[in-house]
Design an enzyme around this catalytic site. Structure first.
Site, PDB file in Angstrom:
ATOM      1  N   VAL A 105      87.887  48.953  -0.668  1.00 41.01           N
ATOM      2  CA  VAL A 105      86.508  49.317  -0.336  1.00 41.01           C
ATOM      3  C   VAL A 105      85.665  49.162  -1.595  1.00 41.01           C
ATOM      4  CG1 VAL A 105      84.950  51.144   0.432  1.00 41.01           C
ATOM      5  CG2 VAL A 105      87.192  50.913   1.500  1.00 41.01           C
ATOM      6  N   ALA A 127      84.786  51.266  -6.622  1.00 42.27           N
ATOM      7  CA  ALA A 127      85.630  50.674  -5.575  1.00 42.27           C
ATOM      8  C   ALA A 127      86.951  51.442  -5.524  1.00 42.27           C
ATOM      9  CB  ALA A 127      85.908  49.210  -5.885  1.00 42.27           C
ATOM     10  N   LYS A 128      87.731  51.199  -4.527  1.00 45.19           N
ATOM     11  CA  LYS A 128      89.085  51.756  -4.473  1.00 45.19           C
ATOM     12  C   LYS A 128      89.896  50.955  -3.476  1.00 45.19           C
ATOM     13  CE  LYS A 128      91.043  55.607  -6.093  1.00 45.19           C
ATOM     14  NZ  LYS A 128      90.624  56.113  -7.393  1.00 45.19           N
ATOM     15  N   GLY A 129      91.210  50.908  -3.700  1.00 44.88           N
ATOM     16  CA  GLY A 129      92.075  50.211  -2.761  1.00 44.88           C
ATOM     17  C   GLY A 129      93.303  51.035  -2.478  1.00 44.88           C
ATOM     18  N   ASP A 187      96.473  53.849  -9.788  1.00 44.19           N
ATOM     19  CA  ASP A 187      96.107  55.117  -9.168  1.00 44.19           C
ATOM     20  C   ASP A 187      97.439  55.713  -8.688  1.00 44.19           C
ATOM     21  OD1 ASP A 187      93.335  56.423  -8.201  1.00 44.19           O
ATOM     22  OD2 ASP A 187      94.836  56.852  -6.691  1.00 44.19           O
TER      23      ASP A 187
END
Ligand code: GLU
Length: 409
Positions: free
Chosen positions: A56, A101-103, A142
């Site tokens: 995202v 952002a992050k995934g 992460d």
């Protein structure tokens, strides 16, 4: 309340104080892109596994989007969206030139072999390689991912776009990683905790801590606190927990944990569970693992004086209100754990300049950025008479909002 509703709740509270129009609120909350991809791979036993991967990209008003990649069985689109949103405010609060952002991939890393994890990671990069890159969106570690996973990302990206180590951060030192990146989140948490306590007329050396989570963030934070002379009286991880009234020997606990895979059973301690840890009578409670662990129900029983959010999103909004009412002061995630992404920024800068910094320089620059940021947040909290969380959001949203207006939609 879902994790995304929590993220919106904190945003809305600050947006009201900033007097943002409904249109601006909508613009700042709506993610620029949400990608959901199939990640299919062969398992070692010949079966096919079909996993779902997410990336995202929330906001790029201040620069390329930045944020980690999470491997955990609870990953879903909504959680990734809320974490991407947090990254937008986090990078703005510490004023590094990124968006958020992050995934994530929903998987149970413990049930997968090393080779399977590598194939899954490379397949995921095949699916997202055209939307990431040093000037677009830069992944990082992460929960559930580490430097080796970042090396696979770099190498797979290279197959499409050529050598470009700045496409991902948190890489191994041998592969264009930065000194101090691995310790950065935990160390940064402690730098800010020391300053936070000092501003509340408390010395870290006279303080007791309970830490939930002993992964990259929790263990490095514990170790740094131990070095500074603080007393860590309780630690839990996913498999169990240990307590010791006169303080745990953290270097010994780290050795024990790397041999045994958990803190559970560390000699000379008594076992404790998560609820006991969260409600322990300590000066500082430090959630450093999962999100949403501090629920309204638990919040009424928390006996710590202060909470330092080393994890992302550990406190539900209702719990946050209870802490405010009860006078328990919270150092919020968007500032407390920003050391990780800050040193990611240093890694990206070094990769782009092909120039390596020494550890001393990394730590010095990190301290400078974090201490400047807490000073700004403190000023806002004091002058506007709001909590540190609201002050963080006022600072972060204000910066993203101004960049948006200046840049034009
Ligand atoms: N995953 C970390 C965070 O939540 C680090 C992100 C990064 O280094 O880009 O802040």
């Amino acid at each position: 309340m879902s994790s995304y509703e929590s993220a919106c709740y904190y945003f809305d509270r600050a947006a009201r104080l900033l007097d943002l129009s409904d249109n601006m609120r909508k613009l700042l909350l709506t993610p620029e892109r949400e990608l959901k991809v199939q990640v299919a791979t062969d398992l070692d036993n010949g079966q096919i596994a079909t996993l779902i991967g997410f990336r995202v990209q929330h906001n790029s008003a201040r620069g390329p989007m930045k944020g980690g990649l999470r491997y955990h069985h609870e990953v879903d689109g909504e959680e990734v969206l809320s974490l991407a949103t947090l990254m937008t405010w986090k990078t703005a609060i510490v004023n590094i030139p990124y968006g958020g952002a992050k995934g994530g991939i929903a998987l149970d890393a413990r049930s997968l072999s090393h080779g399977e994890l590598e194939r899954i990671t490379r397949k995921f990069v095949d699916e997202i390689q055209d939307i990431i890159g040093p000037d677009k969106d830069i992944p990082a570690p992460d929960m559930g991912t580490n430097a080796e996973v970042m090396a696979w990302i770099m190498k797979q990206y290279e197959k499409y776009h050529g050598f470009n180590p700045a496409c991902v951060t948190g890489k191994p030192l041998e592969l264009h990683g930065a000194e101090g990146r691995e310790e950065a989140t935990g160390r940064g948490v402690v730098t800010l905790t020391v300053e936070f306590l000092k501003r509340l007329h408390t010395d870290v050396r006279d303080s007791t801590f309970a830490i939930q989570g002993f992964g990259n963030v929790g263990s490095h934070a514990a170790n740094r606190l131990f070095e500074l002379g603080a007393k860590i009286v309780a630690v839990t991880d996913a498999l169990g927990g240990v307590g010791k009234e006169d303080g745990l020997d953290i270097p010994e606990l780290m050795n024990y944990c790397s041999e045994n895979g958990s803190v559970k059973g560390f000699p000379g301690t008594h076992p404790i569970n998560n609820e006991e840890l969260l409600t322990a009578e300590v000066d500082v409670l430090m959630p450093a693992a999962l999100g949403n662990v501090l629920t309204a129900e638990i919040a009424n029983h928390v006996r710590a004086k202060y909470i330092v959010e080393a994890a992302n999103n550990p406190t539900e909004p209702r719990a946050d209100e209870i802490f405010n009412e009860r006078g328990i002061i919270v150092l919020p995630d968007v500032l407390a754990n920003a050391g990780g992404v800050t040193v990611s920024y240093f890694e990206w800068v070094q990769n782009r300049q092909h120039f390596k910094w020494e550890l001393g320089r990394v730590r010095k620059e990190l301290d400078r950025i974090l201490l400047d940021s807490i000073e700004k947040v403190w000023q806002i909290a004091t002058s506007k008479k709001v909590s540190l969380r609201v002050a963080c959001y006022l600072l972060g949203i204000g910066r993203v909002g101004r960049a948006t207006v200046l840049g034009g939609v």
